[in-house]
Design a protein around this motif. Sequence first.
Motif, PDB file in Angstrom:
ATOM      1  N   GLN A 129     -12.325  12.516   8.268  1.00 22.68           N
ATOM      2  CA  GLN A 129     -11.240  11.733   7.687  1.00 22.68           C
ATOM      3  C   GLN A 129     -10.126  12.669   7.232  1.00 22.68           C
ATOM      4  OE1 GLN A 129     -12.032   8.197   5.257  1.00 22.68           O
ATOM      5  NE2 GLN A 129     -14.183   8.795   5.223  1.00 22.68           N
ATOM      6  N   THR A 177      -8.643   4.820  -4.281  1.00 22.28           N
ATOM      7  CA  THR A 177      -9.424   4.992  -3.057  1.00 22.28           C
ATOM      8  C   THR A 177      -8.862   6.126  -2.200  1.00 22.28           C
ATOM      9  OG1 THR A 177      -8.045   3.300  -2.038  1.00 22.28           O
ATOM     10  CG2 THR A 177     -10.207   2.604  -2.845  1.00 22.28           C
ATOM     11  N   ARG A 178      -7.643   6.556  -2.537  1.00 24.23           N
ATOM     12  CA  ARG A 178      -6.992   7.574  -1.721  1.00 24.23           C
ATOM     13  C   ARG A 178      -7.415   8.992  -2.113  1.00 24.23           C
ATOM     14  NH1 ARG A 178      -1.324   8.570  -2.509  1.00 24.23           N
ATOM     15  NH2 ARG A 178      -0.309   9.459  -0.691  1.00 24.23           N
ATOM     16  N   ALA A 220       0.839  -1.208   0.000  1.00 28.26           N
ATOM     17  CA  ALA A 220       0.000   0.000   0.000  1.00 28.26           C
ATOM     18  C   ALA A 220       0.868   1.251   0.000  1.00 28.26           C
ATOM     19  CB  ALA A 220      -0.934   0.007   1.207  1.00 28.26           C
ATOM     20  N   GLY A 231      -9.377   7.711   9.873  1.00 24.15           N
ATOM     21  CA  GLY A 231      -9.683   7.214   8.525  1.00 24.15           C
ATOM     22  C   GLY A 231     -10.967   6.412   8.467  1.00 24.15           C
ATOM     23  N   ILE A 232     -11.124   5.709   7.374  1.00 21.21           N
ATOM     24  CA  ILE A 232     -12.382   5.029   7.112  1.00 21.21           C
ATOM     25  C   ILE A 232     -12.632   3.864   8.080  1.00 21.21           C
ATOM     26  CG2 ILE A 232     -11.496   3.388   5.357  1.00 21.21           C
ATOM     27  CD1 ILE A 232     -14.872   5.284   5.251  1.00 21.21           C
ATOM     28  N   LYS A 233     -11.547   3.256   8.577  1.00 17.31           N
ATOM     29  CA  LYS A 233     -11.741   2.090   9.449  1.00 17.31           C
ATOM     30  C   LYS A 233     -12.304   2.515  10.806  1.00 17.31           C
ATOM     31  CE  LYS A 233      -7.486   0.625   7.393  1.00 17.31           C
ATOM     32  NZ  LYS A 233      -6.524   1.689   7.634  1.00 17.31           N
ATOM     33  N   GLN A 263       3.049   0.435   6.020  1.00  9.57           N
ATOM     34  CA  GLN A 263       3.204   1.153   4.759  1.00  9.57           C
ATOM     35  C   GLN A 263       4.594   1.776   4.652  1.00  9.57           C
ATOM     36  OE1 GLN A 263       0.605   1.399   6.856  1.00  9.57           O
ATOM     37  NE2 GLN A 263      -1.111   2.483   5.950  1.00  9.57           N
ATOM     38  N   HIS A 292      -7.426  11.370   5.939  1.00  8.38           N
ATOM     39  CA  HIS A 292      -6.778  10.703   4.800  1.00  8.38           C
ATOM     40  C   HIS A 292      -7.452  11.193   3.516  1.00  8.38           C
ATOM     41  CE1 HIS A 292      -4.753   7.377   7.137  1.00  8.38           C
ATOM     42  NE2 HIS A 292      -5.735   7.630   7.975  1.00  8.38           N
TER      43      HIS A 292
END
Length: 530
Positions: free
Chosen positions: A477, A84-85, A54, A461-463, A179, A479
């Motif tokens: 978010q 997706t970023r 990633a 972030g999304i998680k 990462q 990110h």
Amino acid sequence: PSKLKEEILAKYPRKVAKKRSKGMVINDPAQSQEIGANIRTIPGIITQRGCTYAGCKGVVLGPTSDIINLVHGPIGCSFYAWLTRRNQTRPAEGEPNFMTYAFSTDMQDENIVFGGEAKLKDAIREAYDMFKPTSIGIFSTCPVGLIGDDVHAVARDMKAELGINIFGFSCEGYRGVSQSAGHHIANNGIFKHVVGNTERERTGKFQVNLMGEYNIGGDAFEIERIFEECGLTLLSTYSGNSTVESFAYSHTADLNMVMCHRSINYIAEMMEEKYGIPWIKVNFIGADSTAKSLRKIADYFGDEELSAKVEEVIEREQLKVKAVAAAVKPKVEGKLAMMFVGGSRAHHYQDLFTELGVRVVSAGYEFAHRDDYEGREVIPNIKIDADTRNIEDLVVSKDEENFRDDLVAKKAELEAKGYEFKEYKGMMPDMQKNSLVIDDVNHWETEKLIEFYKPDLFCAGIKEKYVVQKYGVPLKQLHSYDYGGPYAAFGGAINFYKEMERMLATDIWKLVDAPWKNEPEIVGSVTVDA
Ligand code: CFM
Ligand code: HCA
């Protein structure tokens, strides 16, 4: 916060508690405190980290538009790294944009058993025939390293066959602890295979590269606007709104500016060794930081006309920024925020919150290193463990032909006057006393943080997003910026202030009832067939 830390650690087995304890520091900016960072996540813990692939494919190479980034692996790895970023791009007239495609060898069982090199070669030929790119990058996913496909040999063969630049990355997901290893691998690959490949006539008096800016939500567009108005020539950005073509001549710059220190410091360092180009740390998140960074650039060039232009731009832009800040600040001042993002953003975004009087009570990185927390002066003291040794450290030598002795002299002259090069002081000295700094925060710790601080805003972030929101805490978010942005430079600051007004100057989140508040346990039963 010491009570909170104790409570968090109390839940862990003894050995885990000992390890996690090092990753949590009750900050005292007046002292030099050590934090445990860039170390393996303990299995069983729900981390927010991603993988090495990633960091290499998605983060560093992902935003470049003129290269075919071909993923050698199962299709999922490619699909989930496919834009997706929110890294945006605006290719020049007539130039290709391959970012909208997902290129993958789509490995199957058969390739895992008998090897995937032949399929990789076919995929390269197919991509070349269809798109006629000038370069192709090959990204290895986990199975590639496990079965031993040699992507570098394939790259060499195909480069000879097709006559274009083709290079591979051994960035298998498991290669490093996060990462971060992927950033390093990407930096090495670009430096080895691209930087210095072409020459370019000077196109401006002040030629610069911007490093560690990825054009999420259009940030680079706003920074580019400001540079242009100031009269700075941006040769290349690593890698937001950019091309590998521009990396190839980026060694002709007079100055490298490093924004995200974590992901790109390697190339900045290597370019200085090879070409003598000095680098400085900049930050274009926050209006005041933007002004400060612009002044630092102008001071470097020491040109009166440039300095005057920079001051003019700052004055004009800040007038607009300050008007919005003045309107928003009284509505959000004193609110509490916390932020956990991958690397530099957990630090950089604090500047925007300071401008609004919002207090950051806790922050941390997913995968940054000790220098990003404590400052670069700790680099010589960082223990090199087996995971770090696993990542190649390129040996770089001077390019006699292109080496810029003039820049080396300029650097020495400025340093004598107190101007700072290759300096990053990290996040901790900028944070308030007693704020809680946490590396690689996990899900359990996130829940405890929310219960303890009852923050008005959680940045991540999304998680994390939906769990946090179910607690009645809005999540921004940092990110992907959700659907917003740009947030960089002056125009970005205005966008961010307005977003904070929308999110913070409202009571609506207090009406949210978490589903587990009344019925905290999910009840189920296991039946075993006789
Ligand atoms: Fe640098 Fe980034 Fe970040 Fe990063 Fe990332 Fe990112 Fe991030 Mo997500 S390069 S370290 S690996 S600033 S993708 S644009 S938002 S975790 S804080
Ligand atoms: C990555 C990319 C990511 C993920 C963001 C998130 C990004 O780490 O692979 O978890 O919301 O910025 O897109 O960091």
